[in-house]
Motif scaffolding. Structure first.
Motif, PDB file in Angstrom:
ATOM      1  N   VAL A 170       0.969  -1.331   0.034  1.00  0.00           N
ATOM      2  CA  VAL A 170      -0.015  -0.053  -0.346  1.00  0.00           C
ATOM      3  C   VAL A 170       0.291   1.493  -0.214  1.00  0.00           C
ATOM      4  O   VAL A 170       0.450   2.530  -1.014  1.00  0.00           O
ATOM      5  N   LYS A 230       1.241   2.246  -4.038  1.00  0.00           N
ATOM      6  CA  LYS A 230       0.564   3.012  -4.489  1.00  0.00           C
ATOM      7  C   LYS A 230       0.963   4.597  -5.538  1.00  0.00           C
ATOM      8  O   LYS A 230       0.840   4.633  -6.187  1.00  0.00           O
ATOM      9  N   TYR A 251       3.593   2.954  -8.886  1.00  0.00           N
ATOM     10  CA  TYR A 251       2.254   2.117  -9.919  1.00  0.00           C
ATOM     11  C   TYR A 251       2.362   3.252 -10.611  1.00  0.00           C
ATOM     12  O   TYR A 251       2.172   2.598 -12.039  1.00  0.00           O
ATOM     13  N   VAL A 293      -6.904  -2.468  -4.063  1.00  0.00           N
ATOM     14  CA  VAL A 293      -5.858  -0.873  -3.781  1.00  0.00           C
ATOM     15  C   VAL A 293      -6.041  -0.889  -5.355  1.00  0.00           C
ATOM     16  O   VAL A 293      -5.813   0.887  -5.201  1.00  0.00           O
ATOM     17  N   PHE A 294      -5.111  -1.482  -6.735  1.00  0.00           N
ATOM     18  CA  PHE A 294      -5.011  -1.145  -7.717  1.00  0.00           C
ATOM     19  C   PHE A 294      -6.424  -1.142  -8.301  1.00  0.00           C
ATOM     20  O   PHE A 294      -6.510  -1.311  -9.663  1.00  0.00           O
TER      21      PHE A 294
END
Length: 425
Positions: free
Chosen positions: A116, A120, A123, A384-385
């Motif tokens: 995370v 984040k 990416y 998360v993505f």
């Protein structure tokens, strides 16, 4: 008996029941069916005793500290520092991601927190610079695994609790293999980016690097506190965990002001919920491990699988296979609670250093975090993505190969796993 125990566990798992139910119902059923003379109070004592270990106090502390830093500025400052030094070389963004995951692992000790906190911001940068979606996700979830090898590591704490090995020595020993894995990842991404002619960023000036270093100086104090404090004998790993939480609070609340005091209760609640899940699994796993011991299952398994007088290489190979497969399906902490007691005795008889065994177990647990079908990092990255499961795992094979190479090196050349421990101790 063993068939009943495992059958109940797997049936409940495949029907979607919580893992703790399988770990609790199995032993109760076995006692009722095969050992009616045993008072179930003994089982209750094993469950409560599983979490009555002082070293386990480090677990909620490390989780709380990781949550604080995930919401703060720590990861961004580390990213900026690493990027100023390697962003201009081929594969610079990928190398920055891998190196920052290693640095953040030395702060948080959590693979999911690293996914995370580092994943984040990196990416979108990697995708914008021409890296593929699956390539970027594969790098993030596997680089985050280094967090289990670089201290502090919750997995190492649990291994020390179960086996009695020195957590401080495990922490120091994990540094060497963690850096070896990082080196493999950096070399691979350099040549991969060179082959694909991936764009690079402009080279930073030494003034920019100096500025980035000043901003990252305080976050770099985390590993100094944890590793330096333990090695210098200032405090135990458990006390180091508490010190890291205090340092995180001072850094993010007082100095950076990235977190307000009113945010602390919600962060603590989130950490408490994760800690509760971990401790429930540990308590349930203790009852499962006690049942294994009561039924002499470790002795039967080692006799049938390892044979008589097994060599150190054979034991370490079997340990690697068992933990790798187990961590594909269950949480690493549960795998350690159940499997570690089985192999500690044969490993000691073969003259294997318990720290060597612990580092190999930790590495296999790290690989399992990003291995289908149930690797925790896979589901974390998917959430998360907002990417499908297959997109997350599509490009992970090269990283598995590198992890397996490092595993083989540690099995056949123990100094790869122990050189940092031997250097400092």
């Amino acid at each position: 008996m063993i068939f009943t125990l495992l059958a109940i566990l797997f049936v409940l798992l495949f029907t979607g029941a919580p893992l703790m139910l399988g770990l609790l119902i199995g032993p109760v059923a076995v006692v009722a069916l095969y050992m009616p003379d045993i008072d179930l109070m003994w089982l209750t004592q094993q469950i409560s005793g599983g979490v009555e270990v002082f070293s386990l106090l480090a677990v909620p502390m490390f989780i709380f500290g990781a949550d604080i830093m995930s919401m703060g500025h720590t990861s961004n400052r580390l990213l900026d520092l690493v990027n100023t030094f390697v962003g201009h070389v081929k594969g610079g963004l990928a190398i920055t991601t891998a190196a920052t995951c290693t640095f953040f692992g030395a702060i948080s000790g959590s693979t999911q927190a690293t996914v995370v906190a580092v994943g984040k911001p990196m990416y979108s940068k990697m995708v914008d610079k021409g890296y593929g979606v699956s390539e970027s996700l594969a790098l993030i979830i596997n680089s985050s695994n280094i967090a289990l090898l670089i201290p502090p590591s919750v997995v190492m704490v649990m291994y020390g609790v179960v086996t009695g090995a020195s957590v401080g020595e495990l922490f120091i020993a994990g540094i060497g293999p963690g850096l070896v894995v990082l080196a493999f990842f950096c070399i691979y991404n350099y040549f991969d980016a060179k082959k694909k002619d991936t764009p690079v960023e402009e080279k930073s000036t030494w003034a920019e690097r100096g500025t980035a270093f000043k901003k990252a100086l305080l976050p770099l104090g985390f590993p100094a506190i944890i590793i330096g404090g333990i090695y210098a004998g200032l405090f135990s790993p458990t006390e180091a965990a508490a010190a890291s939480v205090l340092y995180a609070l001072i850094l993010e609340v007082v100095i950076y002001k990235s977190i307000k005091l009113k945010d602390i209760p919600s962060i603590a609640l989130s950490s408490g919920m994760v800690t509760a899940v971990v401790f429930i699994l540990v308590a349930a796993g203790a009852s499962f491990a006690w049942m294994f011991s009561l039924g002499r299952i470790p002795q039967m398994l080692t006799a049938s699988i390892l044979g008589t007088d097994p060599s150190a290489i054979k034991i370490l190979t079997v340990v690697s296979i068992f933990f790798f497969v187990a961590c594909m399906f269950v949480d690493q902490l549960v795998a350690i609670i159940i499997l570690a007691p089985i192999f500690v005795g044969p490993a000691a008889a073969a003259g294997i250093d318990p720290i060597h065994l612990g580092v190999i177990v930790t590495l296999q647990s790290a690989i399992g975090s990003a291995t289908p079908p149930f690797g925790c990092n896979i589901f974390t990255a998917s959430a998360v993505f907002n990417k499908p499961y297959m997109a997350v795992i599509r490009k992970t094979v090269p990283y598995f190969v590198m992890f397996f190479i490092v595993s083989a090196l540690m099995i056949f050349f123990p100094q790869v796993a122990l050189f940092s421990r031997n250097l400092l101790y």
